[in-house]
Design an enzyme around this catalytic site. Structure first.
Site, PDB file in Angstrom:
ATOM      1  N   THR A   1      11.774  46.917  -7.831  1.00 24.11           N
ATOM      2  CA  THR A   1      13.028  47.384  -8.419  1.00 24.11           C
ATOM      3  C   THR A   1      13.921  46.201  -8.789  1.00 24.11           C
ATOM      4  OG1 THR A   1      12.905  49.396  -7.122  1.00 24.11           O
ATOM      5  CG2 THR A   1      15.070  48.833  -8.004  1.00 24.11           C
TER       6      THR A   1
ATOM      7  N   ASN B   1      15.160  17.920  -3.956  1.00 18.19           N
ATOM      8  CA  ASN B   1      16.200  18.540  -3.134  1.00 18.19           C
ATOM      9  C   ASN B   1      16.709  17.632  -2.023  1.00 18.19           C
ATOM     10  OD1 ASN B   1      13.350  19.397  -2.674  1.00 18.19           O
ATOM     11  ND2 ASN B   1      14.145  20.063  -0.702  1.00 18.19           N
TER      12      ASN B   1
ATOM     13  N   THR C   1      11.094  30.331  -4.658  1.00 19.68           N
ATOM     14  CA  THR C   1       9.828  30.340  -3.906  1.00 19.68           C
ATOM     15  C   THR C   1       8.829  31.262  -4.602  1.00 19.68           C
ATOM     16  OG1 THR C   1      10.950  29.869  -1.828  1.00 19.68           O
ATOM     17  CG2 THR C   1       8.785  30.918  -1.666  1.00 19.68           C
TER      18      THR C   1
ATOM     19  N   CYS D   1      14.907  22.796   5.683  1.00 23.19           N
ATOM     20  CA  CYS D   1      13.705  23.283   6.363  1.00 23.19           C
ATOM     21  C   CYS D   1      13.351  22.409   7.553  1.00 23.19           C
ATOM     22  CB  CYS D   1      12.524  23.323   5.405  1.00 23.19           C
ATOM     23  SG  CYS D   1      12.950  24.041   3.831  1.00 23.19           S
TER      24      CYS D   1
ATOM     25  N   GLY E   1      19.451  30.833  -8.331  1.00 21.62           N
ATOM     26  CA  GLY E   1      20.893  30.736  -8.560  1.00 21.62           C
ATOM     27  C   GLY E   1      21.704  30.190  -7.402  1.00 21.62           C
ATOM     28  N   HIS E   2      21.134  30.237  -6.170  1.00 21.48           N
ATOM     29  CA  HIS E   2      22.008  30.070  -5.000  1.00 21.48           C
ATOM     30  C   HIS E   2      22.344  28.631  -4.628  1.00 21.48           C
ATOM     31  CE1 HIS E   2      19.185  28.991  -1.633  1.00 21.48           C
ATOM     32  NE2 HIS E   2      18.287  29.506  -2.441  1.00 21.48           N
TER      33      HIS E   2
ATOM     34  N   GLN F   1      17.088  22.791  -8.305  1.00 20.16           N
ATOM     35  CA  GLN F   1      18.281  21.998  -7.970  1.00 20.16           C
ATOM     36  C   GLN F   1      19.071  21.589  -9.215  1.00 20.16           C
ATOM     37  OE1 GLN F   1      19.540  21.501  -5.049  1.00 20.16           O
ATOM     38  NE2 GLN F   1      17.868  22.044  -3.681  1.00 20.16           N
TER      39      GLN F   1
HETATM   40  N1  PLP Z   1      12.433  24.520  -4.930  1.00 17.16           N
HETATM   41  C1  PLP Z   1      13.339  23.621  -4.591  1.00 17.16           C
HETATM   42  C2  PLP Z   1      13.316  22.263  -5.229  1.00 17.16           C
HETATM   43  C3  PLP Z   1      14.332  23.933  -3.668  1.00 17.16           C
HETATM   44  O1  PLP Z   1      15.251  23.028  -3.325  1.00 17.16           O
HETATM   45  C4  PLP Z   1      14.342  25.230  -3.079  1.00 17.16           C
HETATM   46  C5  PLP Z   1      15.378  25.561  -2.088  1.00 17.16           C
HETATM   47  O2  PLP Z   1      15.208  25.720  -0.937  1.00 17.16           O
HETATM   48  C6  PLP Z   1      13.340  26.142  -3.459  1.00 17.16           C
HETATM   49  C7  PLP Z   1      12.405  25.749  -4.380  1.00 17.16           C
HETATM   50  C8  PLP Z   1      13.280  27.529  -2.878  1.00 17.16           C
HETATM   51  O3  PLP Z   1      14.277  28.321  -3.466  1.00 17.16           O
HETATM   52  P1  PLP Z   1      14.580  29.823  -3.024  1.00 17.16           P
HETATM   53  O4  PLP Z   1      15.469  29.708  -1.836  1.00 17.16           O
HETATM   54  O5  PLP Z   1      15.280  30.431  -4.196  1.00 17.16           O
HETATM   55  O6  PLP Z   1      13.276  30.497  -2.750  1.00 17.16           O
END
Ligand code: PLP
Length: 362
Positions: free
Chosen positions: A222, A139, A70, A302, A185-186, A167
């Site tokens: 940081t 996504n 984000t 979301c 990374g998550h 993704q």
């Molecule tokens: N961009 C895409 C295509 C995503 O699927 C997501 C995940 O929610 C994000 C951005 C946002 O990622 P983050 O949770 O690292 O802010």
């Protein structure tokens, strides 16, 4: 609980835990400190930078670490200060659409398969354009963008190409011809809160966060070693081809249960299945699957819980709230898929027996 929602987030990979956890315990130092406790975390963050650069196909100095995708998307869109307006694909994540909107961005439409309309992009590029944001893989649907064709048009027009690869990292090779590249990374075994924007040398970016001047002045705050180390590990992961076969097995079973696969004619990421069950509200399926012990999603995380059609699918001409998203990851097994299919069979039978329909409950 069987977890089939990796596009929302994924559990930490064992190699991530092994390499990143010590930076939450014994090696807790601030990488910018002058004393010796900074050395281990600083070296680990630089190793992560080098690993990410190797995956992305850039130099380590071109990596700006952030707190996730984000933030990286905001930096990419708002940091480029040139005459003109941005263009964003209509199916981008809200973290691209919202900052884009604040800058007067225009949207590039997609076709019924979720693919960027190149003719529309060429037309939009006739007006002065700062940056064009097109995601590597969607996504919700897993649709892969035709980035070489997009890059040709964008670069011919003298604009910059931003690719959101949130993704894709940890799942397939990096896209080739980007100017700005977002990762996190998550989604593939890393910790939440570790992301980056890769920025080609020579592109000046106005920082979003001012302060201590970390990341060579491009992102103050940081440095947070554990999620960044985890992102570095994710950049080295390769998926097993068997996982695609598991996705395909689920998809075939879903079709057998009356499902219609979204974007079935498009190139798609191996791990994602978006499938509609006409007349069956997706929120009921998600809740039913949850009660059966299987975590899946309706459209996107979301918008889950809300029974409106997903904005991404709406852009593709699908306006019913009947889509289910199943997304696999590094720890998905044959047994998980078998359990997912069994749960889906039971849940659909139950909903259909009760005679509920998407129209009826709207
Ligand atoms: N961009 C895409 C295509 C995503 O699927 C997501 C995940 O929610 C994000 C951005 C946002 O990622 P983050 O949770 O690292 O802010």
């Amino acid at each position: 609980m069987i977890y089939l929602d990796h596009n929302a987030t994924s559990p930490a990979h064992p190699q991530v835990l092994e390499e990143a956890l010590p930076f939450l315990t014994e090696h807790f130092g601030n990488p910018s400190s002058a004393h010796s406790l900074s050395r281990r975390p600083r070296a680990a963050v630089e190793q992560a930078r080098a690993r990410l650069a190797a995956w992305a196909g850039c130099e380590a100095r071109e990596v700006v670490f952030t707190g996730g995708a984000t933030e990286a998307n905001h930096l990419a869109l708002r940091g480029v200060r040139r005459p003109g307006r941005p263009l964003v694909s209509a199916v981008e994540h809200p973290s691209v659409l919202a900052p884009g909107e604040s800058l007067g961005a225009e949207r590039i439409p997609v076709d019924g398969q979720g693919r960027i309309r190149l003719d529309a992009l060429a037309e939009l590029l006739r007006k002065p354009t700062t940056v064009v944001s097109v995601m590597a893989a969607n996504n919700e649907t897993g649709v892969l963008s035709d980035l070489p064709a997009v890059a040709d048009l964008v670069h011919h027009a003298g604009a910059l190409l931003h690719v959101d690869a949130a993704q894709v990292i940890g799942r397939r090779a990096a896209p080739g011809r980007w100017d700005l590249l977002t990762v996190t990374g998550h989604k593939a075994g890393g910790f939440k809160g570790g992301g980056a924007l890769c920025v080609r040398e020579g592109i000046h970016l106005a920082p979003e966060l001012l302060g201590g001047g970390q990341e060579r002045g491009r992102r103050s705050g940081t440095t947070n070693p554990a999620p960044l180390v985890s992102l570095g590990v994710v950049a080295t992961l390769e998926h097993s081809p068997e996982l695609r076969a598991l996705r395909d097995r689920f998809e075939q079973a879903a079709i057998g249960l009356g499902g219609v696969v979204t974007a079935s004619e498009a190139q798609r990421l191996w791990n994602t299945c978006n499938v509609r069950f006409p007349g069956v509200p997706s929120d009921l399926v998600v809740m039913g699957m949850d009660l059966e012990g299987v975590a899946v999603s309706a459209g996107s995380a979301c918008s889950s819980g809300a029974s409106q059609a997903s904005p991404v699918l709406t852009e593709m001409g699908i306006t019913t709230a009947d889509a289910l998203r199943v997304s696999l990851g590094w720890n998905t097994t044959q047994a998980d898929i078998a359990a997912g299919i069994a749960a889906l069979t039971v849940v659909l039978e139950r909903i259909r027996a009760q005679g509920l329909s998407a129209e009826g409950t709207a």
